[in-house]
Design a protein around this motif. Sequence first.
Motif, short mmCIF file in Angstrom:
data_model
loop_
_atom_site.label_atom_id
_atom_site.label_comp_id
_atom_site.label_asym_id
_atom_site.label_seq_id
_atom_site.Cartn_x
_atom_site.Cartn_y
_atom_site.Cartn_z
N SER A 1 -6.29 0.20 6.79
CA SER A 1 -5.35 1.15 6.19
C SER A 1 -5.89 1.64 4.85
O SER A 1 -6.82 1.04 4.30
N ILE B 1 12.57 8.40 -2.43
CA ILE B 1 11.90 7.89 -3.63
C ILE B 1 11.05 8.98 -4.29
O ILE B 1 10.30 9.69 -3.62
N CYS C 1 9.19 -4.78 1.96
CA CYS C 1 9.33 -3.32 1.80
C CYS C 1 8.69 -2.54 2.94
O CYS C 1 8.93 -1.34 3.06
N TYR D 1 13.77 6.59 13.47
CA TYR D 1 13.57 5.83 12.23
C TYR D 1 14.92 5.38 11.64
O TYR D 1 15.06 4.23 11.21
N LYS E 1 16.22 1.52 11.06
CA LYS E 1 16.61 0.89 9.79
C LYS E 1 18.01 0.25 9.93
O LYS E 1 18.30 -0.73 9.26
N ARG F 1 -2.81 -4.25 5.81
CA ARG F 1 -3.45 -4.10 7.12
C ARG F 1 -4.89 -3.65 6.94
O ARG F 1 -5.15 -2.70 6.18
N SER G 1 0.83 -1.22 0.00
CA SER G 1 0.00 0.00 0.00
C SER G 1 0.86 1.26 0.00
O SER G 1 0.35 2.37 -0.17
N LEU H 1 6.84 2.56 -2.49
CA LEU H 1 7.69 1.57 -3.15
C LEU H 1 6.89 0.32 -3.52
O LEU H 1 6.95 -0.16 -4.66
N LYS I 1 -0.48 7.75 -1.09
CA LYS I 1 -0.82 8.27 0.26
C LYS I 1 -0.85 9.79 0.37
O LYS I 1 -1.73 10.27 1.11
N1 LIG Z 1 10.15 6.71 0.76
C1 LIG Z 1 11.45 6.95 0.81
O1 LIG Z 1 11.90 8.00 0.36
C2 LIG Z 1 12.38 5.91 1.40
C3 LIG Z 1 13.74 6.23 1.57
C4 LIG Z 1 14.60 5.26 2.09
C5 LIG Z 1 14.11 4.02 2.44
N2 LIG Z 1 12.77 3.75 2.30
C6 LIG Z 1 12.30 2.41 2.69
O2 LIG Z 1 11.50 1.92 1.61
C7 LIG Z 1 10.47 1.09 2.13
C8 LIG Z 1 9.15 1.51 1.55
O3 LIG Z 1 8.94 2.86 1.83
P1 LIG Z 1 7.68 3.63 1.26
O4 LIG Z 1 8.11 4.96 0.83
O5 LIG Z 1 6.95 2.78 0.32
O6 LIG Z 1 6.83 3.80 2.62
P2 LIG Z 1 5.30 4.11 2.82
O7 LIG Z 1 4.71 4.67 1.58
O8 LIG Z 1 5.19 4.87 4.11
O9 LIG Z 1 4.68 2.65 3.03
C9 LIG Z 1 5.00 1.90 4.16
C10 LIG Z 1 4.35 0.56 4.02
O10 LIG Z 1 4.69 -0.25 5.16
C11 LIG Z 1 3.49 -0.80 5.71
N3 LIG Z 1 3.63 -1.03 7.13
C12 LIG Z 1 4.14 -0.19 8.06
N4 LIG Z 1 4.08 -0.77 9.27
C13 LIG Z 1 3.54 -2.02 9.08
C14 LIG Z 1 3.23 -3.08 9.97
N5 LIG Z 1 3.45 -3.01 11.28
N6 LIG Z 1 2.68 -4.22 9.44
C15 LIG Z 1 2.44 -4.30 8.10
N7 LIG Z 1 2.71 -3.32 7.22
C16 LIG Z 1 3.25 -2.18 7.72
C17 LIG Z 1 2.46 0.28 5.42
O11 LIG Z 1 1.17 -0.28 5.54
P3 LIG Z 1 -0.10 0.61 5.97
O12 LIG Z 1 -0.61 1.23 4.69
O13 LIG Z 1 -1.01 -0.39 6.55
O14 LIG Z 1 0.38 1.63 6.95
C18 LIG Z 1 2.82 0.65 3.98
O15 LIG Z 1 2.34 -0.32 3.09
C19 LIG Z 1 10.58 1.17 3.64
O16 LIG Z 1 11.28 0.03 4.10
C20 LIG Z 1 11.39 2.42 3.88
O17 LIG Z 1 12.10 2.34 5.10
C21 LIG Z 1 11.91 4.66 1.78
#
Ligand SMILES: NC(=O)c1ccc[n+]([C@@H]2O[C@H](COP(=O)([O-])OP(=O)(O)OC[C@H]3O[C@@H](n4cnc5c(N)ncnc54)[C@H](OP(=O)(O)O)[C@@H]3O)[C@@H](O)[C@H]2O)c1
Length: 349
Positions: free
Chosen positions: A35, A169, A71, A140, A144, A32, A9, A12, A176
């Motif tokens: 969500s 990203i 992810c 955070y 990580k 979830r 959701s 990434l 969202k």
């Molecule tokens: N975005 C960036 O710029 C960036 C930079 C560096 C690293 N990252 C890494 O890239 C990955 C993806 O990031 P993103 O940008 O896609 O983040 P995002 O848009 O905030 O999405 C986070 C995802 O994780 C899920 N999640 C969080 N806690 C959870 C839990 N307890 N159980 C099940 N699902 C859970 C969320 O589900 P819900 O919808 O249910 O909340 C959502 O699907 C992460 O590992 C992040 O640390 C991202």
Amino acid sequence: MKLLLTGASGHLGANLVRRLLADGQEVRCLLRPGSNNAAVDGLPIERFYGDLRDPGALRKAVAGIERIYHCAAKISTLDGEEQEVFDCNVIGTRNLLIAAREGGVGRVVVTGSFSAVGHYTDRPSDERDPFNMFDHVMPYEKSKAGVEHECLKAAVEGQDVVVATSCAILGANDFKPSRMGAVIRDFANGKLRAYIPGGFEFVAARDIVEGHVLAMERGKTGQKYIISSGYVSMDDLMDTMSRVTGKPKPRLRLPAPVMAVISEITHFVLTNFFPTVPQRLTPGAVRILRQNRKADTSKAQKELGFRPTSIEAAIAEAYEHFVERGLIDGKQASRPRVTELKSRQRAAS
Ligand SMILES: NC(=O)c1ccc[n+]([C@@H]2O[C@H](COP(=O)([O-])OP(=O)(O)OC[C@H]3O[C@@H](n4cnc5c(N)ncnc54)[C@H](OP(=O)(O)O)[C@@H]3O)[C@@H](O)[C@H]2O)c1
């Protein structure tokens, strides 16, 4: 080959699930209930509802799965969310790795963060640079680093785990939306009044997806690979957004030290008196921008065959996505420019 994807959701995950489906993979997504799961609406996936903090749910989620893309993470630049961040990210990863091991799953590719890589002012960082947990870092970022530690422990115990480390990203399918997506949307709507100088490593959504697929196919067990499209200063980012959206960049360029003080005060007031108001330029976010972190992606290029693509095209794709969803006024003079960027990108790939 049946795959489990966590975080579908999110920004990434929403891009990765589309790539996996386009590649003909069978995908089960851990979601979830309750969500905003709009990112997977209408997709031909198997939905499994559960939380990373629930080991019992994860044991069921991995049944019949051969490989996992992990992810999901709780992203936060705020103080006060430490426990949730630790539980979702570190304990959640540990729970998933244990479930995978006990369930006989093969390779697990886990998303890492560039914020958990050591950084220097005089050179780009690579995978060998240790994260300094004694620095002024956000929960955070620490979490990580903890995620990577769980992956390395599992690898030492014989589990097939690879870390694909993401930078900030930019790109489409941002439902969202993400912090950077909101900046692009607000810029295009003429609502971004000011910005601060600084810069960071950015990665096109398309590139971080490719990095994950390459890590799954070619990565070495127990290794991490930094995936980035390139460093961009905030001045250049504003110029690029201006070219893509046809809107002028904000005239107010606030000195970073001044902004650091303002963000501390705003953060204190909002956290204590207006906790429901979203916070964008938090002290942690300002601090990261001021560090001008740069990444060396030569390991991913050499070992995985990763080739970075254009950040300008990624911004154009994010812009198009928001226009299609009605979040940006679609009657923009810059649409021919977006079309040109997209066709140039298609030709390059
Ligand atoms: N975005 C960036 O710029 C960036 C930079 C560096 C690293 N990252 C890494 O890239 C990955 C993806 O990031 P993103 O940008 O896609 O983040 P995002 O848009 O905030 O999405 C986070 C995802 O994780 C899920 N999640 C969080 N806690 C959870 C839990 N307890 N159980 C099940 N699902 C859970 C969320 O589900 P819900 O919808 O249910 O909340 C959502 O699907 C992460 O590992 C992040 O640390 C991202």
